[in-house]
Design a protein around this motif. Sequence first.
Motif, PDB file in Angstrom:
ATOM      1  N   ALA A  68      31.798  47.224  87.573  1.00 56.94           N
ATOM      2  CA  ALA A  68      30.597  46.980  88.471  1.00 56.94           C
ATOM      3  C   ALA A  68      29.456  46.274  88.043  1.00 56.94           C
ATOM      4  CB  ALA A  68      30.274  48.172  89.360  1.00 56.94           C
ATOM      5  N   GLU A  70      28.915  43.294  86.344  1.00 50.66           N
ATOM      6  CA  GLU A  70      28.514  41.964  86.472  1.00 50.66           C
ATOM      7  C   GLU A  70      28.823  41.727  88.164  1.00 50.66           C
ATOM      8  OE1 GLU A  70      26.909  38.963  86.424  1.00 50.66           O
ATOM      9  OE2 GLU A  70      28.913  38.625  87.361  1.00 50.66           O
ATOM     10  N   GLY A  71      27.522  41.776  88.793  1.00 51.16           N
ATOM     11  CA  GLY A  71      27.515  41.418  90.206  1.00 51.16           C
ATOM     12  C   GLY A  71      28.421  40.583  90.945  1.00 51.16           C
ATOM     13  N   ILE A  72      28.145  39.257  90.477  1.00 49.78           N
ATOM     14  CA  ILE A  72      28.925  38.224  91.189  1.00 49.78           C
ATOM     15  C   ILE A  72      30.578  38.468  90.892  1.00 49.78           C
ATOM     16  CG2 ILE A  72      29.547  35.656  91.110  1.00 49.78           C
ATOM     17  CD1 ILE A  72      26.707  35.523  89.993  1.00 49.78           C
ATOM     18  N   HIS A  73      30.874  38.665  89.570  1.00 45.16           N
ATOM     19  CA  HIS A  73      32.421  38.981  89.310  1.00 45.16           C
ATOM     20  C   HIS A  73      32.853  40.059  90.222  1.00 45.16           C
ATOM     21  CE1 HIS A  73      35.789  38.825  86.500  1.00 45.16           C
ATOM     22  NE2 HIS A  73      35.487  40.193  86.341  1.00 45.16           N
ATOM     23  N   VAL A  74      32.220  41.117  90.171  1.00 44.65           N
ATOM     24  CA  VAL A  74      32.878  42.215  90.728  1.00 44.65           C
ATOM     25  C   VAL A  74      32.856  42.035  92.406  1.00 44.65           C
ATOM     26  CG1 VAL A  74      30.792  43.632  91.390  1.00 44.65           C
ATOM     27  CG2 VAL A  74      32.976  44.725  91.144  1.00 44.65           C
ATOM     28  N   LYS A  75      32.085  41.254  92.721  1.00 39.41           N
ATOM     29  CA  LYS A  75      32.062  40.702  94.219  1.00 39.41           C
ATOM     30  C   LYS A  75      33.368  39.986  94.446  1.00 39.41           C
ATOM     31  CE  LYS A  75      29.248  40.511  97.912  1.00 39.41           C
ATOM     32  NZ  LYS A  75      30.256  41.326  98.596  1.00 39.41           N
ATOM     33  N   GLY A  76      33.736  39.013  93.700  1.00 41.23           N
ATOM     34  CA  GLY A  76      34.859  38.104  93.648  1.00 41.23           C
ATOM     35  C   GLY A  76      36.213  39.160  93.775  1.00 41.23           C
ATOM     36  N   GLU A  78      36.317  42.854  94.406  1.00 38.25           N
ATOM     37  CA  GLU A  78      36.477  43.987  94.774  1.00 38.25           C
ATOM     38  C   GLU A  78      37.352  44.291  95.768  1.00 38.25           C
ATOM     39  OE1 GLU A  78      32.515  44.779  96.474  1.00 38.25           O
ATOM     40  OE2 GLU A  78      32.514  43.207  98.064  1.00 38.25           O
ATOM     41  N   SER A  79      38.032  43.217  96.799  1.00 30.28           N
ATOM     42  CA  SER A  79      38.908  43.505  97.652  1.00 30.28           C
ATOM     43  C   SER A  79      40.326  43.580  96.919  1.00 30.28           C
ATOM     44  CB  SER A  79      38.692  42.422  98.529  1.00 30.28           C
ATOM     45  OG  SER A  79      39.182  41.253  98.123  1.00 30.28           O
ATOM     46  N   PRO A 197      34.900  33.931  89.798  1.00 26.83           N
ATOM     47  CA  PRO A 197      33.821  34.876  90.156  1.00 26.83           C
ATOM     48  C   PRO A 197      32.928  35.057  88.862  1.00 26.83           C
ATOM     49  CG  PRO A 197      35.509  35.700  91.197  1.00 26.83           C
ATOM     50  CD  PRO A 197      36.157  34.417  90.408  1.00 26.83           C
TER      51      PRO A 197
END
Length: 469
Positions: A68, A70-76, A78-79, A197
């Motif tokens: 969690a 690295e914000g942008i990375h995990v956003k890419g 998470e799904s 990401p």
Amino acid sequence: MSEFSEWFHKILEEAEIIDIRYPIKGMHVWMPQGFKIRKNVLNILRDILDEEHEEVLFPLLIPEDELAKEGIHVKGFESEVYWITHGGLTQLNKKLALRPTSETAMYPMFSLWVRSHTDLPLKYYQIVNTFRYETKHTRPLIRVREITTFKEAHTMHCTKKEAEEQVITALELYKRFFDSLGIPYVITRRPVWDKFPGADYTMAFDTILPDGKTLQIGTVHNLGQTFARTFDITYETASGDHEYVYQTCYGLSDRVIASLIGIHGDEKGLCLPPDVAPYQVVIVPIIFKEAGEEVLKYCEDIKDALEKRGNLKVYLDDRDIRAGKKFYEWEMRGIPVRIELGPRDIQNKNMVVFRRDNLEKEILSLGDDVVTPVKEILNKIKSNMKNKAEEIFNQNIVSVKTVQAAKEHIEKHRGIVYFYWCGEEDCGKDLEEKVHVDILGVQEEYPEEGKCINCGSNAKYKTLISKTY
Ligand code: A5A
Ligand code: MG
Ligand code: ZN
């Protein structure tokens, strides 16, 4: 199902590449023939990477808090993440992710490893399985949920310039790899909305499958200092300051094998480049009752010579079944060369050599040196396969001048279409919608006074589009 996809499924099963009946969607079993091909492909890849990288092996599981970070990375991702929540009956107090890729597994450790500028550059890679809960339609080897053959390289550098140079180097390594497999490709810089990401920018290799859709077969990412800041990867400079490293990473997957199969195959089945075929040569004795032993003896001698002096992998198929059935099987499995030998050939001091790539037979003389001519034929097969694939590939890349022409061409012929584009996200997404395609990416090539094909403002890039997998 498209014609190609039907062919692809059939060949995976018949040639015993993988079995897709495993009862989890997107997860499959490698069968012996497929495993051999995979092993040979990986040998080539390791030989190339080992020149300047070191191989490592990280755990499959990643703690939730690291993933969690690295914000942008995990956003890419998470799904797409699979989670482990229990150990036996005990609920874990920290969930564990099955790696979708290993940045967040590796970089906390890199932070411990990197101390001084003298440690850099560092270049590691690993070949592992990764897990992605893909929501798009899964397809064997092409879009899987367990990527069984995920090669990821991760590098660290002192300067931005060095990281940029490493991107070029990685592209060169991948070119060599794909060239050796006869897989044609285009290289583009992905549009910003399609980059990895967390990356500054992403370079990608795409090939064209026989149905005219493109497949991303490799990516090279310049990560800049984003992850270094998140995971605190710093080094001490010569003057004693502490600086964040610059990073790159680049990856390949099972898709390489999918394209190998798809691009070179034909209506008879697989056609494998000699370097990755399970056997380069199969020998089929043509046996009649009287002459059986003599024929077999000749076949064994040829096998011996090809293996020992030629360093080739050879299969002597002396099974008690019809020769015609053997021919069919080995053609379907894509073995590059078949040698047929019967009593009459021995009498004439000949042997018949069948080439899988062009389905032609050549007569070689038996006796003196069989190794050199067979090796020559294998080399010809390799270059012929590469040339043929490139020819078809190039025929499927065309330029257009209007959006309407792009649309018509793609609808009719698929493949890759290119033109000049302004590079603006709004315009790009509008284009993708109008033409029902994806923008693969751009190449640094400016028309003198060109205008964007879509919005008419100044064109910035040569831009490639296609229907994608
Ligand atoms: N860490 C970096 C290298 C990374 O993960 N990059 S990536 O997300 O682009 O994946 C690397 C390559 O794996 C892609 O270029 C693509 O060829 C392949 N890949 C990605 N998802 C896949 C999937 N679900 N099935 C098969 N191959 C996949
Ligand atoms: Mg994805
Ligand atoms: Zn535009």
